[in-house]
Design a protein around this motif. Structure first.
Motif, PDB file in Angstrom:
ATOM      1  N   ILE A  52      64.285  33.228 -74.605  1.00  0.00           N
ATOM      2  CA  ILE A  52      62.990  34.760 -75.259  1.00  0.00           C
ATOM      3  C   ILE A  52      64.105  35.554 -75.361  1.00  0.00           C
ATOM      4  N   ILE A 119      59.053  32.298 -81.324  1.00  0.00           N
ATOM      5  CA  ILE A 119      58.610  33.505 -80.133  1.00  0.00           C
ATOM      6  C   ILE A 119      57.763  34.379 -79.731  1.00  0.00           C
ATOM      7  N   GLN A 453      68.866  29.413 -77.225  1.00  0.00           N
ATOM      8  CA  GLN A 453      68.066  29.699 -79.022  1.00  0.00           C
ATOM      9  C   GLN A 453      67.918  28.342 -79.078  1.00  0.00           C
TER      10      GLN A 453
END
Length: 582
Positions: A52, A119, A453
Motif C-alpha cells: 500500500i 490497491i 510493488q
C-alpha cells in the motif's frame, strides 16, 4: 506437640498484595506489547509487504482510529452500568473478549497481497479488519484501565501498583520490539507475519485471561446507568485537573506514535541503507538486524531502569516534576539526533539466481553492496537508551495519574464513573495517536517514498528493456534499487533504498514533530497541581457520609481550589440514588 499454624495477618487498608499486583499487571502484557508490535511493524508491513502506498496510510489510519475513538465512550458506559459481580464490573468484559484479541490480531497482520493485487481492495480489507480488532481491543482495555483505579485508593500504593503494571508493559514492549522482527520481516515473506501474529495473539489472550480471573479490586463502585448523552460524555472536560492530565497523556501518545511507527523506517532508509538485501554468494552487507532492533529494545530497557528513578522523583517532588523531567530529556536527545550522519551505500555487483523450494522456482537478485560508515552501532544503542530514559517519565506519569484524577472527579461531580473518564480519555488519546500516525505518512508520501510493488512477469520483462529513467517513471526508482523476487507469475519489487527527499523527510518528521509536541506538553504539565497530600485529603473527604453539610461543602471548595479548579462553577452534588443501583 504440634506447632500452631501462623495466622496470616490481613493487609492494611488500601494495600495490594504482591500476587494481586502481578495478576493485574499481566493485563498490560497485551496493552503494552500489542501497541508496540503495531506501532513498530504495521507501517513497514503495509508498505513493504501488502504494497500500500505510504500516502494512503493517512486516510487508513485516520478512519480506523476514528472508529476506535467513537466506540470508546459507549464501551465506557456499558462497563459503568454493569453491577459488580463475581468478576467485578470490569473484569467480566476482559474475560469474554480475550479470545477475540487472538482472532483480531492474526487478521490484522494477514498479508492481503496474497488475496488481491488491487490497491483499493487491500485498503478496504485493512480498514475493515483493523476496525474489528480495535473493537475487541477496546472491550478489553477500557475496562482494564478503569479497573486500575479500582485496585486501591491509596496514593502511594496506587503508584506502586501502576509501577508493577508499567514494568510488565515495558518488558512486554521490549520483547514485542525485539522478537517479532526476528520472526517476520519483508525479506522473510508474507507467511512470516501470520506465524508472528498467531504466536503473540495467543500470548496476549492468555495475559488478559490471567488479569480477568485472578486480579481483585478494592474500590467497589455501584452500577451507574445513564443514556449516552454528548454533554454527559464530555463532562470530565469541565475539570481543569482532567484537562491538564489529558493534555500530558495526549502529547506523550502523539510523540510515541511518531517515534515508534517510523523508527525502523529511519534505520532502514536513512541511518542504514539496503536493509532488506540478503546474504548471497557475492558476500555479506548491511542488514537491519540486529542494530535497529537492538536500539529499539534498548529504549524499553531504559524505561525499566527509569521506573524507580521517576517513582523517587514523584515521592520527593511531584508527578508534574517527573513528567517535565522526562519530556526535557526526550527533547534534548532528539535534538542531538538531528546530527546523526546517514550511511551511504553503493551497489557494486549484481546478478540473479534461482531458488527451488517444493518444486516452485523463485528468481531473486544477488547483490554486493559497499557501505560507508555512518553513525556507529554503539552510538545508535546509546541514543536508544537515552531516548528510553526520557520516554519513561512521559509515559509513566499519565498511567499513574488516572486514578488520582478519578478521585478528583468523584469530589467534583459527586459520583465515581471511571468508565466515563476512561472512555473519554481513550477517545481523545486515540485521536492524538491517530494524528501522530497520520501526519508522517502524508509528509513522507508526498516526498516520493516508494512502497513494495507487485507486477506480472510480462511487465517485469518490459521493465528489463527500459532505461533507468523509464524504470524510475514506472516504479519510482531505477530497477537496481529494488530486490526482485518472482514466482507463480507474480513479481515483487521490494525497495532497498528511498529517494533522497523521502530520506530527509523521514529524518525530520521522526525528530521534529515529537519535539514540538513535547514543548506543548511541558507547558501543560507546569499547571498540573495535584499532589500526594492533596489526593489523600480528597480520598478522605470522598469517604464522608455528611455530604450535605456545610463543613463538607467548605472543605470541598477549598480542596478543589488547591488543585486548580474553578470553584465558582462547581456542580451541585445530588444526594440521591436515582441513577445508581447497588
Amino acid at each position: 506437640m504440634a506447632r500452631a499454624k501462623k495466622e496470616k495477618l490481613p493487609l492494611a487498608k488500601g494495600k495490594v498484595s504482591l500476587g494481586n499486583k502481578l495478576a493485574f499487571a499481566c493485563g498490560d502484557i497485551f496493552g503494552g506489547g500489542s501497541f508496540n508490535i503495531i506501532n513498530f511493524l504495521f507501517t513497514p508491513f503495509l508498505t513493504l509487504v501488502v504494497g500500500i502506498p505510504m500516502i494512503y496510510l493517512t486516510p487508513i489510519l485516520l478512519l480506523t482510529k476514528i472508529w476506535d475513538g467513537i466506540i470508546d465512550p459507549f464501551i465506557g458506559k456499558i462497563t459503568d452500568a454493569k453491577k459488580p459481580g463475581r468478576f467485578g464490573k470490569r473484569r467480566f468484559f476482559m474475560l469474554i473478549c480475550a479470545p477475540l484479541v487472538l482472532v483480531g490480531f492474526v487478521l490484522l497482520f494477514f498479508p492481503w497481497s496474497l488475496v488481491t493485487t488491487q490497491i483499493w481492495a487491500k485498503c478496504f480489507l485493512v480498514v475493515f479488519v483493523y476496525m474489528l480488532y480495535a473493537t475487541a481491543q477496546s472491550f478489553v482495555l477500557i475496562p482494564y484501565y478503569s479497573h486500575a483505579s479500582e485496585m486501591t485508593d491509596d496514593f502511594n500504593e496506587r503508584n506502586n501498583t501502576n509501577a508493577v503494571r508499567l514494568a510488565f508493559s515495558i518488558l512486554s514492549s521490549l520483547v514485542c520490539v525485539a522478537v517479532p522482527g526476528m520472526i517476520a520481516s519483508p525479506e522473510k515473506g508474507e507467511f512470516s507475519y501470520i506465524i508472528m501474529a498467531s504466536a503473540f495473539g495467543v500470548i496476549f489472550m492468555l495475559s488478559v485471561l490471567v488479569a480477568a480471573l485472578f486480579s481483585r479490586e478494592q474500590v467497589i463502585s455501584p452500577a451507574v446507568k445513564t443514556k449516552f448523552d454528548l454533554k454527559d460524555f464530555v463532562r470530565p472536560l469541565k475539570m481543569g485537573t482532567y484537562r491538564r492530565y489529558l493534555g500530558m497523556q495526549m502529547c506523550a501518545s502523539f510523540g510515541m506514535a511518531v517515534m515508534s511507527s517510523f523508527f525502523f523506517t529511519l534505520c532502514d532508509f536513512f541511518l542504514r541503507r539496503y536493509s532488506y538485501a540478503t546474504a548471497t554468494e557475492f558476500g555479506q552487507y548491511a542488514t537491519r538486524f540486529p542494530i535497529a532492533t537492538v536500539a529499539a529494545a534498548m529504549m524499553f530497557v531504559a524505561q525499566i531502569i527509569a521506573l524507580p528513578i521517576y517513582l523517587k522523583l514523584i515521592k520527593v517532588k511531584s508527578k508534574r516534576f517527573a513528567y517535565i523531567t522526562g519530556a526535557v530529556a526526550w527533547i534534548v536527545v532528539a535534538m542531538f539526533m538531528l546530527f546523526l550522519p546517514a550511511e551511504s551505500a553503493i551497489l557494486t555487483e549484481a546478478g540473479t539466481k534461482e531458488i527451488v523450494d517444493n518444486g516452485v522456482t523463485t528468481v531473486v537478485d544477488t547483490l554486493k553492496i559497499t557501505t560507508s560508515s555512518g553513525a556507529p552501532n554503539w552510538l545508535l544503542i546509546v541514543f536508544g537508551l537515552l531516548l528510553g530514559l526520557g520516554i519513561g517519565g512521559t509515559v509513566f506519569v499519565p498511567h499513574s495519574a488516572f486514578g488520582d484524577v478519578c478521585d478528583v472527579g468523584e469530589l467534583y461531580f459527586g459520583e465515581r464513573t471511571e468508565g466515563n473518564f476512561s472512555g473519554l480519555t481513550n477517545f481523545l488519546n486515540t485521536t492524538a495517536q491517530a494524528i501522530g500516525l497520520a501526519i508522517p505518512p502524508l509528509i513522507i508520501g508526498l516526498t516520493g517514498y516508494v512502497e513494495t510493488q507487485y507486477r506480472t512477469a510480462e511487465e517485469y520483462a518490459t521493465l528489463l528493456t527500459q532505461t533507468a529513467e523509464q524504470q524510475a517513471s514506472n516504479l519510482g526508482m531505477a530497477l537496481d534499487n529494488f530486490k526482485v523476487s518472482q514466482g507463480n507469475g507474480v513479481v515483487q519489487f521490494l525497495p532497498l533504498s528511498q529517494p533522497e527527499p523521502a530520506q530527509q523527510a523521514i529524518k525530520l518528521t521522526f525528530i521534529l514533530l515529537p519535539i514540538v509536541i513535547l514543548i506543548v506538553a511541558i507547558v501543560i504539565a507546569s499547571r498540573y497541581k495535584l499532589t500526594s497530600k492533596l489526593q489523600a485529603q480528597i480520598v478522605e473527604l470522598n469517604s464522608r457520609t455528611d455530604k450535605d453539610s456545610e463543613d463538607f461543602a467548605e472543605q470541598r471548595r477549598e480542596l478543589l481550589a488547591q488543585v486548580g479548579e474553578n470553584v465558582e462553577k462547581l456542580p451541585e452534588i445530588a444526594h440521591t440514588n436515582e441513577q445508581t443501583e447497588n
